[in-house]
Design an enzyme around this catalytic site. Structure first.
Site: not given
Ligand SMILES: Cc1cc2nc3c(=O)[nH]c(=O)nc-3n(C[C@H](O)[C@H](O)[C@H](O)COP(=O)(O)OP(=O)(O)OC[C@H]3O[C@@H](n4cnc5c(N)ncnc54)[C@H](O)[C@@H]3O)c2cc1C
Length: 560
Positions: A434
């Site tokens: 989220e």
């Molecule tokens: C159990 C689970 C349930 C989920 N449920 C849903 C769901 O129902 N629907 C859905 O659509 N998604 C869902 N997600 C996805 C979740 O919302 C994403 O994993 C989350 O938004 C982070 O994206 P990412 O995993 O690609 O990490 P990334 O975006 O790759 O981030 C990795 C790290 O980099 C940092 N980072 C990235 N960009 C920036 C920036 N611009 N500035 C500073 N720091 C940054 C982040 O804070 C993090 O620490 C779920 C994920 C999990 C694990």
């Protein structure tokens, strides 16, 4: 006895005395009166503690299982969902026009805390559905509402949120899923979505996916994203699930925690495209999705509070039973329960103070949502400021609280059979989904402080100061002044330097606001004075450290 006893008395004090939700228009002459609050919370508490909480540990052990594209949820979950739905709990906060109960968000929040504390893996299904209902209600067409809203409000069907793709997590500008308009006005949606919570399950006979995708001539980036409603089964003319849509769950994740919540990889359009309906206008999907996300962000903060309370209750029970050592001031040789040792007391009080501060913060935010829904613009500005703080601060604290829960169990905390480890594992997702907590800090910094030159933040602090005249202590007032100083400093920094310290800025706000709210609670419930005193002495001092980081920390964040 059930492993979870909802803190109904504390909830009632917060809602009725501290916040005074009975001043909301929902209590103005209709069926809802102050006594109903006790009845509603009492009934939810019974169901949460007696029927849902006992499924938490077994759900973690069983997990959800994918078999030939179908997800079988953990034992007892489906049956509980039916009970939950048939008793009307899914409909609690929604509009009566489509069968909802129209209760205030703040009251619905207290009810929701119980489901999340009893069983976070279960609670995720209604949480995502709630966001989908909000988006549909705010942006859907009358026809879409007529077909879907009542069933999603009653819980007959559930909604999901399909944003994430392998290359598009925090950065939704990278979304690649496609949607092509057909002659009949529908769209063919195709692409892969990952990590979709309850993307597939066996609770209901239809699942309504809310999918972000791009039309062929859409602009690049976030300005070219549209929102589509894509049902698993396309309803027939009578509104019953009929033709199977071209979408499937191709995998579920093996995760650190929330094993009973299926986290699905969803494939749309393997056989030519899943039939979808545009919500609102093309290219405005991200705006609509934020309707879902803002609400869900507050609810995820609430999950942090809920799991913290569950971990606290568990740790307290263990500490009262486990005998080790003698009392430090009595050399009788008699072994005492570990809750008599000062360090264990300190850990228990830390757990409790952080949990209660988080609860007060989350419920206040929900109350401001209620007021904002009545057109109160000041309340809306409070919601805007508090949303990233509740999401991030309450979930980061839940990691500390659940970790202390493990610590209080000693070695038994590290082995799975006590259940303390499960809360620690389950809580770990909260700062990630989220919008990660890093993204929340960016939101507070960029959208809520920089955008209006700090005006609403300074206004909020001014209002807190005025309120603090009734109950503030010197250290709380000093904390509010530090937020003012830190805000001014953040405004003076260039955006890159500011983003090196904006997480500490958010933490500072969380620690100070938490202190004020515990002092406010103690005004109404003198039994809470010791919690407020403990917080001021043991927890509020972290605020000053974060102030120093905001003021001096930006330059040292350089290459790794
Ligand atoms: C159990 C689970 C349930 C989920 N449920 C849903 C769901 O129902 N629907 C859905 O659509 N998604 C869902 N997600 C996805 C979740 O919302 C994403 O994993 C989350 O938004 C982070 O994206 P990412 O995993 O690609 O990490 P990334 O975006 O790759 O981030 C990795 C790290 O980099 C940092 N980072 C990235 N960009 C920036 C920036 N611009 N500035 C500073 N720091 C940054 C982040 O804070 C993090 O620490 C779920 C994920 C999990 C694990």
């Amino acid at each position: 006895m059930s492993p979870y006893q909802p803190p109904v008395k504390d909830m009632i004090t917060l809602l009725k005395d501290v916040i005074d939700i009975t001043s909301l228009p929902q209590f103005d002459g209709g069926d809802l009166d102050a006594d109903m609050i006790d009845i509603i919370l009492g009934e939810a508490a019974r169901l949460a503690s007696e029927e849902l909480a006992p499924l938490n540990y077994s759900g973690d052990q069983d997990g959800a299982v994918l078999e030939d594209g179908d997800v079988r949820t953990a034992k007892g979950f489906k049956e509980f969902y039916t009970t939950y739905r048939q008793n009307g709990w899914n409909a609690v906060p929604f509009t009566p026009e489509y069968g909802g109960q129209g209760l205030p968000w703040s009251l619905a929040f207290a009810v929701q805390e119980m489901w999340q504390a009893a069983n976070m893996s279960f609670g995720l299904c209604p949480l995502l559905n709630q966001g989908a209902v909000d988006a549909l209600e705010a942006h859907g067409s009358d026809e879409q509402k007529a077909i879907y809203l009542e069933k999603m409000i009653s819980g007959e069907w559930t909604g999901t949120m399909n944003l994430t793709e392998p290359q598009a997590g925090s950065d939704l500008a990278q979304i690649k899923s496609k949607a092509e308009k057909q002659d009949d006005g529908t769209y063919k949606v195709s692409g892969q979505k990952i990590y979709i919570t309850y993307g597939e399950h066996d609770f209901t006979d239809n699942i309504i996916h809310f999918v972000l995708a791009r039309t062929p001539d859409a602009p690049e980036g976030v300005r070219g994203i549209s929102l589509f409603l894509v049902p698993k089964f396309i309803p027939d003319e009578n509104g019953n699930p009929a033709q199977r849509n071209d979408l499937k769950c191709t995998g579920i994740e093996h995760k650190l925690g929330i094993h009973a919540s299926p986290t699905c990889t969803m494939q749309f359009g393997d056989e030519g495209g899943a039939t979808g309906w545009l919500i609102g206008n093309e290219n405005e999907g991200l705006k609509y999705m934020f309707t879902m996300m803002n609400n869900a962000r507050l609810s995820v903060g609430l999950q942090g509070v809920a799991i913290s309370d569950r971990a606290y209750q568990h740790a307290l029970g263990y500490a009262q039973e486990r005998k080790q050592g003698t009392a430090i001031d009595q050399k009788t040789g008699e072994r005492v329960s570990i809750d008599r040792h000062m360090d264990v007391k300190r850990m228990l009080m830390t757990m409790r103070a952080l949990t209660e501060a988080g609860r007060a913060m989350a419920y206040h935010a929900a109350y401001y949502v209620d007021q904002a829904n009545e057109g109160d613009t000041k309340a809306q500005s409070y919601v805007d400021i508090l949303t990233p703080i509740v999401k991030s601060w309450c979930t980061d604290r839940s990691l500390e609280v659940t970790s202390l829960g493990v610590q209080i169990h000693g070695g038994m905390g590290f082995v799975e059979e006590t259940g303390a480890a499960q809360y620690y594992r389950d809580a770990r997702i909260l700062p990630i989904y989220e919008g990660t907590n890093g993204i929340q800090a960016l939101d507070l910094h960029g959208r809520k402080v920089l955008r209006d030159g700090g005006e609403s933040m300074m206004g909020f602090i001014k209002d807190l100061k005025a309120e603090a005249a009734h109950y503030g202590t010197d250290s709380y007032l000093k904390g509010l002044e530090e937020i003012e100083t830190a805000t001014a400093h953040l405004l003076s920094l260039d955006v890159k330097s500011g983003s090196a310290v904006n997480k500490s800025y958010l933490e500072l706000c969380g620690y100070v606001i938490g202190a004020g709210l515990l002092l406010k609670v103690a005004q109404h419930d003198e039994e809470k004075q010791n919690i407020a005193d403990f917080y001021i002495a043991h927890i509020l001092p972290f605020a000053a450290a974060h102030t120093q980081i905001v003021l001096r920390g930006a330059e040292s964040v350089s290459g790794v």
